[in-house]
Design an enzyme around this catalytic site. Structure first.
Site, PDB file in Angstrom:
ATOM      1  N   ASP A  10       5.223   2.141  -0.161  1.00 10.04           N
ATOM      2  CA  ASP A  10       5.410   0.757   0.672  1.00 10.04           C
ATOM      3  C   ASP A  10       4.246  -0.131   0.734  1.00 10.04           C
ATOM      4  O   ASP A  10       4.170  -0.113   2.080  1.00 10.04           O
ATOM      5  CB  ASP A  10       6.774   0.900   2.317  1.00 10.04           C
ATOM      6  CG  ASP A  10       5.275   1.909   3.007  1.00 10.04           C
ATOM      7  OD1 ASP A  10       4.403   3.276   2.540  1.00 10.04           O
ATOM      8  OD2 ASP A  10       5.738   2.286   3.774  1.00 10.04           O
ATOM      9  N   ASP A  15      -1.123   2.923   1.285  1.00 11.86           N
ATOM     10  CA  ASP A  15      -0.649   2.916  -0.051  1.00 11.86           C
ATOM     11  C   ASP A  15      -1.810   2.646  -1.359  1.00 11.86           C
ATOM     12  O   ASP A  15      -1.170   3.478  -2.653  1.00 11.86           O
ATOM     13  CB  ASP A  15       0.924   2.132  -0.163  1.00 11.86           C
ATOM     14  CG  ASP A  15       1.876   2.812   0.957  1.00 11.86           C
ATOM     15  OD1 ASP A  15       2.652   3.206   0.598  1.00 11.86           O
ATOM     16  OD2 ASP A  15       1.077   1.862   2.132  1.00 11.86           O
ATOM     17  N   VAL A 123       5.593   8.274  -0.227  1.00 14.30           N
ATOM     18  CA  VAL A 123       4.429   8.048   0.841  1.00 14.30           C
ATOM     19  C   VAL A 123       4.781   6.452   1.407  1.00 14.30           C
ATOM     20  O   VAL A 123       4.161   5.768   2.269  1.00 14.30           O
ATOM     21  CB  VAL A 123       2.722   7.659   0.543  1.00 14.30           C
ATOM     22  CG1 VAL A 123       2.394   9.342  -0.762  1.00 14.30           C
ATOM     23  CG2 VAL A 123       3.076   6.612  -0.626  1.00 14.30           C
ATOM     24  N   HIS A 241      -4.367   7.921   5.431  1.00 14.42           N
ATOM     25  CA  HIS A 241      -2.974   8.586   5.734  1.00 14.42           C
ATOM     26  C   HIS A 241      -2.381   9.152   3.934  1.00 14.42           C
ATOM     27  O   HIS A 241      -2.190  10.199   3.237  1.00 14.42           O
ATOM     28  CB  HIS A 241      -1.738   8.450   6.079  1.00 14.42           C
ATOM     29  CG  HIS A 241      -2.082   7.656   7.703  1.00 14.42           C
ATOM     30  ND1 HIS A 241      -1.715   8.426   8.590  1.00 14.42           N
ATOM     31  CD2 HIS A 241      -1.459   6.415   8.121  1.00 14.42           C
ATOM     32  CE1 HIS A 241      -2.369   8.007   9.389  1.00 14.42           C
ATOM     33  NE2 HIS A 241      -1.436   6.714   9.457  1.00 14.42           N
ATOM     34  N   ASP A 242      -1.570   8.086   3.388  1.00  7.59           N
ATOM     35  CA  ASP A 242      -1.468   8.134   1.938  1.00  7.59           C
ATOM     36  C   ASP A 242      -2.132   8.838   0.904  1.00  7.59           C
ATOM     37  O   ASP A 242      -1.665   9.205  -0.055  1.00  7.59           O
ATOM     38  CB  ASP A 242      -0.252   6.790   1.148  1.00  7.59           C
ATOM     39  CG  ASP A 242       0.650   6.468   2.641  1.00  7.59           C
ATOM     40  OD1 ASP A 242       0.845   7.416   2.601  1.00  7.59           O
ATOM     41  OD2 ASP A 242       1.214   5.066   1.874  1.00  7.59           O
TER      42      ASP A 242
HETATM   43  O1  RIB Z   1       2.653   6.956   9.252  1.00  4.65           O
HETATM   44  C1  RIB Z   1       1.857   6.379   8.660  1.00  4.65           C
HETATM   45  C2  RIB Z   1       2.673   5.606   7.238  1.00  4.65           C
HETATM   46  O2  RIB Z   1       3.159   4.427   7.400  1.00  4.65           O
HETATM   47  C3  RIB Z   1       2.096   5.416   5.967  1.00  4.65           C
HETATM   48  O3  RIB Z   1       2.557   6.179   5.044  1.00  4.65           O
HETATM   49  C4  RIB Z   1       1.445   4.091   6.461  1.00  4.65           C
HETATM   50  O4  RIB Z   1       1.057   3.560   5.005  1.00  4.65           O
HETATM   51  C5  RIB Z   1       2.740   3.538   6.788  1.00  4.65           C
HETATM   52  O5  RIB Z   1       3.420   3.618   5.646  1.00  4.65           O
HETATM   53 CA    CA Z   2       2.811   4.661   3.000  1.00  3.82          CA
END
Ligand code: RIB
Ligand code: CA
Length: 312
Positions: A10, A15, A123, A241-242
């Site tokens: 997303d 990402d 992700v 994160h991703d």
């Molecule tokens: O909580 C973090 C996630 O939420 C990540 O994948 C970020 O891109 C959002 O989608």
């Molecule tokens: Ca994401």
């Protein structure tokens, strides 16, 4: 032989880094990217994904997927999410185009035709993946592993307990979590312990490749937004994160996992979208998820520098 992967995204700045890592790692063969409603509306996620691939000069097919959660309206967007990502990434408009096929149809067709050797890496919200499983459950035996960025045990980011990707579409997440295939979950517990700092961004700028510079720009924006709206464990640094989910495929030692039972709450007024993690040993339901509780920040940042320093 490089490991085949499909990223379901997303896109979103984290990402974007995950996509660049997958596209530039010689150990991975990025078969395609599917987009899903989440950080922003799905057509922005698609445009962002195309922008990322154009920016680093790779050709990876992009399929647009679900515009809404499986059985809910679109959730409201938090101000912090807008500050972290915006709708469109600050990259030149895409010149390449999305594929005509719907992401869910492509996922089904691709897995059915595969040798069972493509790791699925969602992700974003799990809407595309759950829709594909619901429509064609026979794909499951062709999915060797699902490596998901999502969930939280200690602390959420969208509510006190819930992480954004799971919270956006809890019904979809519940289908995926209970699908019976091997799952590695990279939740906030791990990503919040692998921060990228302003000093790291300065190093990425000095590396000077398109991917490293784009990452520096996007992560600096993330750090500003985290410091203002959603403080991380230390200031001047933020989770990406991703990207950690992709690094966990390249080097499983970048995260520490426990094999536990995880399910998803789909209705509690205070707990909707929470990953319910059962860490009791030998009691409760059989484990279904390798849940990451920690991450090696130094290793993660070193991997980012090494991979983003590559060119296509
Ligand atoms: O909580 C973090 C996630 O939420 C990540 O994948 C970020 O891109 C959002 O989608
Ligand atoms: Ca994401």
């Amino acid at each position: 032989m490089p490991q085949k992967v499909i990223l379901d995204v997303d896109t979103g700045s984290d990402d974007a880094v995950a996509l660049m890592l997958a596209a530039l790692s010689p150990e991975l063969d990025l078969v395609g990217a599917t987009t899903v409603n989440g950080n922003t509306l799905v057509h922005f996620c698609t445009e962002n994904t195309l922008r990322v691939f154009d920016a680093i000069g790779v050709q990876v097919p992009v399929y647009e997927g679900m515009a809404l959660p499986l059985s809910r309206p679109n959730p409201p967007r938090a101000a912090s999410s807008h500050a972290i990502h915006g709708d469109l990434l600050d990259l030149p408009p895409a010149t390449s185009r999305k594929q005509p096929q719907h992401a869910v149809d492509w996922l089904i067709e691709t897995y059915l035709a595969s040798a069972g050797d493509i790791i699925l890496v969602p992700v974003g919200p799990l809407t595309n993946v759950a829709a594909a499983i619901r429509q064609a459950p026979q794909i499951l035996e062709k999915i060797p592993e699902i490596v998901i960025m999502g969930g939280a045990h200690e602390v959420g980011n969208r509510t006190a307990l819930a992480e954004f990707n799971i919270w956006c579409d809890p019904e979809a997440a519940r289908i995926v979590m209970n699908c019976g295939r091997p799952i590695r979950l990279v939740p906030l517990d791990a990503t919040s312990r692998a921060l990228v700092s302003l000093e790291d961004c300065a190093r990425f700028r000095r590396i000077g490749t398109p991917a490293a510079i784009a990452t520096a720009v996007m992560v600096e924006q993330r750090i500003r937004a985290y410091d203002a709206h959603q403080p991380a464990r230390r200031t001047g640094a933020a989770p990406v994160h991703d990207a950690l989910a992709v690094c966990a495929i390249l080097d499983p030692g970048v995260i520490t996992t426990h094999f536990i039972h995880v399910d998803v709450e789909v209705q509690g007024p205070l707990t909707d979208g929470t990953t319910v993690c059962d860490f009791r040993r030998g009691r409760g339901r059989a484990p279904n998820v390798h849940f990451a509780v920690d991450a090696d920040e130094a290793k993660f940042v070193a991997m980012l520098g090494a991979i983003l320093g590559r060119t296509a």
